[in-house]
Design a protein around this motif. Structure first.
Motif, mmCIF file in Angstrom:
data_model
loop_
_atom_site.group_PDB
_atom_site.id
_atom_site.type_symbol
_atom_site.label_atom_id
_atom_site.label_comp_id
_atom_site.label_asym_id
_atom_site.label_seq_id
_atom_site.Cartn_x
_atom_site.Cartn_y
_atom_site.Cartn_z
ATOM 1 N N GLU A 52 -36.760 -15.371 25.601
ATOM 2 C CA GLU A 52 -36.207 -14.023 25.432
ATOM 3 C C GLU A 52 -34.738 -14.036 25.036
ATOM 4 O OE1 GLU A 52 -37.209 -12.016 29.076
ATOM 5 O OE2 GLU A 52 -39.102 -11.384 28.195
ATOM 6 N N THR A 53 -34.427 -14.851 24.072
ATOM 7 C CA THR A 53 -33.054 -14.843 23.560
ATOM 8 C C THR A 53 -33.002 -14.307 22.133
ATOM 9 O OG1 THR A 53 -33.342 -17.126 22.869
ATOM 10 C CG2 THR A 53 -32.257 -16.766 24.989
ATOM 11 N N SER A 54 -34.093 -13.690 21.680
ATOM 12 C CA SER A 54 -34.108 -13.150 20.318
ATOM 13 C C SER A 54 -33.177 -11.953 20.182
ATOM 14 C CB SER A 54 -35.525 -12.682 19.956
ATOM 15 O OG SER A 54 -36.310 -13.774 19.629
ATOM 16 N N SER A 55 -32.504 -11.882 19.028
ATOM 17 C CA SER A 55 -31.774 -10.664 18.706
ATOM 18 C C SER A 55 -32.689 -9.791 17.854
ATOM 19 C CB SER A 55 -30.517 -11.013 17.909
ATOM 20 O OG SER A 55 -30.899 -11.550 16.661
ATOM 21 N N VAL A 56 -32.238 -8.585 17.533
ATOM 22 C CA VAL A 56 -33.078 -7.730 16.698
ATOM 23 C C VAL A 56 -33.307 -8.362 15.329
ATOM 24 C CG1 VAL A 56 -32.747 -5.497 17.802
ATOM 25 C CG2 VAL A 56 -31.024 -6.331 16.213
ATOM 26 N N SER A 57 -32.284 -9.006 14.787
ATOM 27 C CA SER A 57 -32.474 -9.667 13.501
ATOM 28 C C SER A 57 -33.547 -10.749 13.600
ATOM 29 C CB SER A 57 -31.157 -10.310 13.025
ATOM 30 O OG SER A 57 -30.217 -9.325 12.713
ATOM 31 N N MET A 58 -33.519 -11.486 14.709
ATOM 32 C CA MET A 58 -34.504 -12.549 14.913
ATOM 33 C C MET A 58 -35.921 -11.985 14.901
ATOM 34 S SD MET A 58 -33.889 -15.730 15.108
ATOM 35 C CE MET A 58 -35.200 -16.639 15.866
ATOM 36 N N ILE A 59 -36.167 -10.916 15.678
ATOM 37 C CA ILE A 59 -37.555 -10.470 15.757
ATOM 38 C C ILE A 59 -37.983 -9.769 14.473
ATOM 39 C CG2 ILE A 59 -37.682 -10.393 18.295
ATOM 40 C CD1 ILE A 59 -37.689 -7.390 18.083
ATOM 41 N N ALA A 60 -37.038 -9.126 13.802
ATOM 42 C CA ALA A 60 -37.407 -8.540 12.507
ATOM 43 C C ALA A 60 -37.829 -9.655 11.557
ATOM 44 C CB ALA A 60 -36.228 -7.763 11.917
ATOM 45 N N TYR A 61 -37.055 -10.728 11.559
ATOM 46 C CA TYR A 61 -37.373 -11.877 10.705
ATOM 47 C C TYR A 61 -38.723 -12.483 11.094
ATOM 48 C CZ TYR A 61 -37.306 -16.684 9.046
ATOM 49 O OH TYR A 61 -37.648 -17.873 8.480
ATOM 50 N N ASN A 62 -38.937 -12.651 12.394
ATOM 51 C CA ASN A 62 -40.195 -13.249 12.843
ATOM 52 C C ASN A 62 -41.406 -12.396 12.481
ATOM 53 O OD1 ASN A 62 -39.315 -15.647 13.850
ATOM 54 N ND2 ASN A 62 -38.902 -14.847 15.904
ATOM 55 N N ASN A 63 -41.260 -11.077 12.633
ATOM 56 C CA ASN A 63 -42.357 -10.195 12.277
ATOM 57 C C ASN A 63 -42.718 -10.310 10.813
ATOM 58 O OD1 ASN A 63 -43.754 -8.135 14.022
ATOM 59 N ND2 ASN A 63 -41.689 -8.250 14.907
ATOM 60 N N LEU A 64 -41.658 -10.528 10.023
ATOM 61 C CA LEU A 64 -41.888 -10.590 8.589
ATOM 62 C C LEU A 64 -42.407 -11.964 8.179
ATOM 63 C CD1 LEU A 64 -41.363 -9.042 5.900
ATOM 64 C CD2 LEU A 64 -39.291 -10.405 5.761
ATOM 65 N N MET A 65 -41.681 -13.000 8.533
ATOM 66 C CA MET A 65 -41.970 -14.314 7.984
ATOM 67 C C MET A 65 -43.075 -15.039 8.746
ATOM 68 S SD MET A 65 -39.964 -13.988 5.570
ATOM 69 C CE MET A 65 -40.323 -15.538 4.764
ATOM 70 N N LYS A 66 -43.125 -14.819 10.055
ATOM 71 C CA LYS A 66 -44.171 -15.482 10.826
ATOM 72 C C LYS A 66 -45.367 -14.563 10.944
ATOM 73 C CE LYS A 66 -41.497 -19.058 12.788
ATOM 74 N NZ LYS A 66 -40.294 -18.780 13.589
ATOM 75 N N GLY A 67 -45.108 -13.273 11.285
ATOM 76 C CA GLY A 67 -46.211 -12.343 11.460
ATOM 77 C C GLY A 67 -46.698 -11.788 10.132
ATOM 78 N N LEU A 68 -45.900 -11.917 9.093
ATOM 79 C CA LEU A 68 -46.218 -11.373 7.767
ATOM 80 C C LEU A 68 -46.567 -9.891 7.834
ATOM 81 C CD1 LEU A 68 -48.199 -14.323 6.181
ATOM 82 C CD2 LEU A 68 -45.865 -13.593 5.668
ATOM 83 N N ASN A 69 -45.968 -9.222 8.823
ATOM 84 C CA ASN A 69 -46.250 -7.796 8.955
ATOM 85 C C ASN A 69 -45.128 -6.988 8.321
ATOM 86 O OD1 ASN A 69 -46.788 -5.172 9.768
ATOM 87 N ND2 ASN A 69 -47.777 -5.880 11.645
ATOM 88 N N LEU A 70 -45.367 -6.577 7.065
ATOM 89 C CA LEU A 70 -44.328 -5.880 6.312
ATOM 90 C C LEU A 70 -44.014 -4.514 6.902
ATOM 91 C CD1 LEU A 70 -44.871 -6.479 2.526
ATOM 92 C CD2 LEU A 70 -42.904 -7.071 3.922
ATOM 93 N N GLY A 71 -45.042 -3.821 7.386
ATOM 94 C CA GLY A 71 -44.827 -2.476 7.916
ATOM 95 C C GLY A 71 -43.913 -2.505 9.119
#
Lengths: 279, 400, 324
Positions: free
Chosen positions: C268-287
């Motif tokens: 739980e050390t993610s910043s908002v930029s981190m999770i936005a990036y993860n959602n996009l690049m790892k989760g591939l969830n564009l929405g």
């Protein structure tokens, strides 16, 4: 704040403070250098100064395509972005500081907004747009966002420099028979050269430094830059323990920065302070 | 060489302010004209409009008979000397002076010859290969002049070219500028805020205020016959004394006492339909130590305590403060603001007089002072108009 | 002596002139001479490329991002793309991870900027006033500013890695990067190290604006060093301080590189930029990724607005634009 005190005791005090600053600034850098020079056997001994010295790590990374290719990408992308951003920035900054035209305030406002813009907000749309337009994982795909975020920096720094050039010089050139373009080329440009150079350094550092765009908008060695390649060294199969290799690569990409800082300290300080604080 | 004509030239800025209100001015070929006035009077804007560095909002500017409103500065064939000199720091003196000629695509030998000549005239020959940064203030000023004269333009424009020099050098350069202009015979428009410069340099002086012409004339006319309070107070140093005066039955009451109204004054006052409250103006040199005047009866003599005596050697400035408060008029406030807004105590008026060096007047004592009544000016405090000029032929061209 | 005003007549003349376009030297528009129009054209011409690039690469994508955020759009299931209005916002805003990341980001921002302000001020004073080695100090201070963040992050990571690091061995207990509190502290430390010099440079520019005579006068008046600092220097420097704070706050809010290298968001050390990036690049969830992009953009806009409106921070470049 010893306003009037310049005696030997004051010098000693300042000397100590200086030393603290220098140590504070240099330790992490020296640590990476130290790691990069350690042999595999002593890598994990936790010593700040290596007990056994070797250049193997450097030899190793320069033999891998992964690093060499990334270095070429980094250099190429940063140089091209810098060149374009500085040219466009010079044009815009000249217009902003010297000419009167409607829309000027808007442009200044827009560039200020972009300076504050969260880059991550652009990552998702750019990722999608670049995939659709074929820019994804190419040099232009990184150069474009770099130019965009470097432009506000370039425009501010350069406007500050242009404003230091007396307005009268340009009027005089016009009176001497020069057109606006000639006035710029023959009088303003030679005087602005140091400012342009400083700006180029700042912009280069910015592009060289980027990680977020580089990791989001690339997927292969074709356009991956060194900071990204570094993070991929981790767990890569060809090194048992990537620590030494990463450190060596880190040192390599730190060298240009150190050179800039050593040779152009005064200019960088002037550029950063003049561009950023004028209000 | 050419004449310059300003025909109802106006300059307004987008924010609605107007810097220059429809001024008319004809500058003859070869004439040396000075635009003078306090800061913000529109003199620099006017010069910039002639140069083409500022747009003319309305009206017409003709140089050598041709309308040039829309011509870029480079197409007007006029040279300008700037207050900051505006020397190109990256070029040597030679390159600075050659710059306009190079832009005009003149042949190399021709350029060398012209630069050499100009350098000789201005005694810059041994400095030709130095950069401006290595020159003294006076030398830089001469380079700026040199850059203007090399191309033999139709006219010179000078924007306070001497104000960055120290006092002594300024006096020296003043004569040099004047001599150079006479020698070249080129039409010159010179802007300054310094009335001494204006008086000593120009064939004609144009006094401006608030974007309007106040008076145009040769220096002596401006000094002797100012059309209004502003010109009277602006021209001359130390400046004219202004005192409140009240018209009474047969006399003019002022802080020094009652002056008998002679026929001339009475006629003027009637003709001008003057108000009872007036401002009396008199220059410091129109006073004298009564002991040194032969026909004291001709003027007006009064006694006042001396504040301070400044001996200049050739003569003495003697300061008095007289009862009765300073004169009040809008024009005077403008002048005071320009002079630095000195706060004067409001119950006494200060009087500056210039007496002969032989005078034995001493500070702290009473002195008997003679005043040349023929030289007084009377002004209408509301309009500033000089009533004393009424009956005679208009001296100089009063604006409008 | 009032000069007759010529304005009304001339204006009429101007207008009629405007109609006669066949005369080449006449102006197309009243009060716009050849030179002025040339200047305008040149201004636009010079600014156009920069403006175009900036708008094309930011304005368009952020609008596009907003458009994407209104859709269910997962690259793993492209066929399920669908317009869902603000459903994504509901999803994100009711998600614990988002708020944890938001909290982490705020924590990092507030702590690092606060510490940087103090350290940066100290560093600025040293750089500005040191009697010896001014060049050396300034050069050293620029190194953290210039160094690639990822490089610095690796340095800190290895420094705290058990057995490898010189710092990890100072502390006896375990691996600091794997525990949330210590990991966050290290992230903040890395941020502070990297950006204090920048803060200090901006503050130094403010220091340079404090007249030396003012300080001398204050000490003649009996002010102590501390009083001179708080009563004389700080008030003069206020604009510079606010600008530095604004820039650093917005910058800290975007923290990404350090976290990526140091912890990769673990524990739980993610910043908002981190999770936005993860959602996009790892989760591939564009929405969802786009929704987060828009939310981060809004957060940044609010921070900037607060600074400008509440503290009256003068935006650099806003007050000037001096033609002479």
């Amino acid at each position: 704040m010893a306003t009037l005190d310049t005696g030997p005791r004051a010098k000693l005090k300042w000397g100590l403070l200086d030393a603290v600053v220098v140590v504070f600034a240099l330790i992490p850098v020296l640590w990476v250098v130290s790691l990069s020079l350690k042999t595999t056997a002593t890598l994990t001994d936790g010593n700040f100064i290596p007990r056994e010295w070797t250049l193997d790590n450097y030899r190793l990374i320069f033999q891998t395509d992964q690093f060499v290719r990334a270095l070429i990408n980094s250099i190429g992308i940063a140089l091209i972005s810098t060149l374009i951003a500085v040219v466009l920035g010079t044009m815009a900054a000249y217009a902003i500081s010297r000419l009167d035209f409607p829309g000027k305030a808007l442009l200044v406002g827009v560039s200020l907004l972009i300076a504050m813009f969260p880059q991550v907000s652009l990552v998702s749309p750019l990722f999608n747009i670049e995939r659709q337009t074929g820019l994804f994982d190419t040099w232009p795909g990184l150069i474009l966002p770099y130019i965009t975020f470097a432009l506000p920096l370039a425009i501010y720094t350069l406007s500050a420099f242009f404003k230091q050039i007396p307005w009268d010089l340009e009027k005089a050139a016009k009176m001497d028979g020069a057109t606006q373009a000639e006035a710029f080329r023959k009088v303003i440009a030679p005087l602005a050269a140091p400012g342009v150079f400083t700006t180029a350094i700042l912009v280069f550092i910015f592009c060289w430094n980027d990680f977020l765009f580089a990791i989001s908008l690339t997927s292969t060695e074709q356009s991956r830059t060194v900071p990204v390649a570094l993070s991929f060294f981790t767990g890569a199969s060809q090194f048992e323990d990537p620590t030494g290799a990463i450190s060596a690569a880190a040192v390599v990409i730190t060298i240009p920065i150190i050179l800039f800082v050593l040779f152009f300290q005064k200019r960088i300080v002037a550029g950063l302070t003049s561009g950023a604080v004028k209000g | 060489m050419a004449d310059i004509v300003l025909d109802k030239v106006t300059k307004s800025f987008p924010d609605g302010t107007t810097a220059v209100h429809g001024i008319d001015l004809e500058i003859a070929d070869g004439e040396f004209v000075i635009l003078v006035g306090p800061s913000g009077c529109g003199k620099s804007t006017t010069l910039n409009m002639i140069a083409g560095l500022e747009d003319i909002t309305s009206g017409e500017l003709r140089i050598g008979g041709q309308r040039v409103n829309d011509r870029a500065p480079k197409d007007r064939d006029i040279a300008m000397v700037f207050q900051s000199y505006a020397l190109y720091p990256n070029m040597t003196v030679r390159e600075n002076m050659a710059f306009p000629l190079k832009l005009a695509k003149m042949a190399k030998e021709e350029i060398d010859r012209k630069v050499g000549e100009a350098a000789k005239v201005l005694e810059l020959t041994e400095h030709l290969d130095r950069k401006p940064a290595n020159l003294s203030g006076g030398q830089r000023q001469r380079v700026a002049m040199g850059r203007a004269i090399v191309r033999s333009p139709k006219a010179f424009l000078m924007d306070e070219p001497l104000s960055n020099l120290d006092a002594k050098l300024r006096v020296q350069m003043r004569t040099q500028v004047s001599r150079l202009q006479k020698q070249l015979g080129t039409t010159t428009v010179y802007v300054t805020h310094d009335q001494t410069e204006a008086m000593t340099l120009g064939d004609r002086v144009v006094v401006m205020r608030g974007g309007h012409l106040q008076q145009v004339g040769d220096p002596q006319t401006l000094y002797d016959r100012p059309v209004n309070l502003f010109v009277a107070g602006f021209i001359g140093s130390p400046s004219m004394n202004f005192l409140p005066a009240t018209v009474e039955e047969n006399a003019l009451r002022c802080p020094m006492g009652e002056l008998a109204l002679d026929d001339r004054l009475r006629r003027l006052l009637t003709a001008a339909d003057a108000p009872r409250q007036l401002v009396l103006g008199i220059r410091p040199e129109h006073f004298e130590d009564a002991a040194l005047v032969d026909q004291a009866g001709k003027g007006f003599t009064f006694t006042a305590p001396v504040d301070l005596v400044e001996s200049m050697g050739s003569d003495k400035y003697v300061y008095f403060s007289v009862e009765g408060g300073p004169a009040v008029a809008a024009d005077l406030e403008d002048l005071a603001a320009d002079a630095g807004g000195a706060d004067v105590p409001h119950d006494r008026a200060n009087l500056v007089t210039r007496l002969s060096a032989e005078s034995r007047v001493r500070g702290g004592q009473e002195a008997r002072i003679w005043m040349n009544v023929d030289k007084i000016h009377l002004f209408d405090p509301s309009s500033g108009r000089n009533i004393t000029l009424q009956e005679e032929e208009p001296a100089g061209v009063a604006a409008s | 002596m009032s000069v007759s005003s010529t304005t009304p007549a001339t204006t009429a003349e101007e207008l009629s002139e405007g109609g006669r376009r066949e005369l080449p030297q006449k102006r197309a528009k009243a009060a716009l001479s050849e030179g002025k129009r040339q200047e305008r054209r040149l201004g636009w011409l010079l600014c156009a490329p920069a403006a175009l690039v900036m708008v094309a690469v930011t304005a368009y994508p952020i609008l596009y991002s907003f458009w994407l955020s209104l859709q269910r759009y997962d690259l793993k299931f492209p066929s399920e793309r669908e317009f869902v209005w603000f459903a994504n916002y509901a999803t994100v805003l009711s998600n614990g991870y988002w708020w944890t990341a938001f909290g982490v980001t705020l924590l990092i921002t507030v702590v690092s900027v606060a510490v940087e302000l103090v350290l940066g001020m100290a560093l600025a004073l040293v750089m500005h006033r040191t009697l010896i080695g001014r060049g050396l100090v300034r050069t050293s201070a620029l190194i953290p500013y210039g160094i690639v963040t990822v490089v610095a992050a690796f340095s800190w990571r290895y420094a705290w890695t058990p057995s490898t690091g010189y710092l990890a061995n100072l502390l006896s207990d375990g691996a600091p990067l794997t525990e949330r509190a210590s990991a966050l502290s290290i992230i903040i430390l890395a941020e502070i190290w990297k950006t204090t010099p920048f803060m200090a440079l901006l503050l130094m520019a403010g220091l340079a604006l404090v007249p030396e005579d003012l300080l001398k006068a204050a000490s003649m008046d009996g002010a102590s060093a501390w009083q001179r600092f708080t009563r004389v220097m700080l008030p003069v420097m206020k604009p510079a301080i606010l600008v530095a704070l604004l820039f650093r706050t917005l910058d800290a809010f975007r923290v990404f590189d350090n976290i990526y290298v140091l912890t990769n968001g673990a524990n739980e050390t993610s910043s908002v930029s981190m999770i936005a990036y993860n959602n996009l690049m790892k989760g591939l969830n564009l929405g969802i990724g786009s929704t987060m992009s828009v939310l981060i953009f809004l957060a940044v806009a609010i921070i900037a607005f607060v600074f400008v409106k509440l503290f009256g921070t003068a935006a650099p470049g806003s007050s000037d634009e001096g033609r002479r």
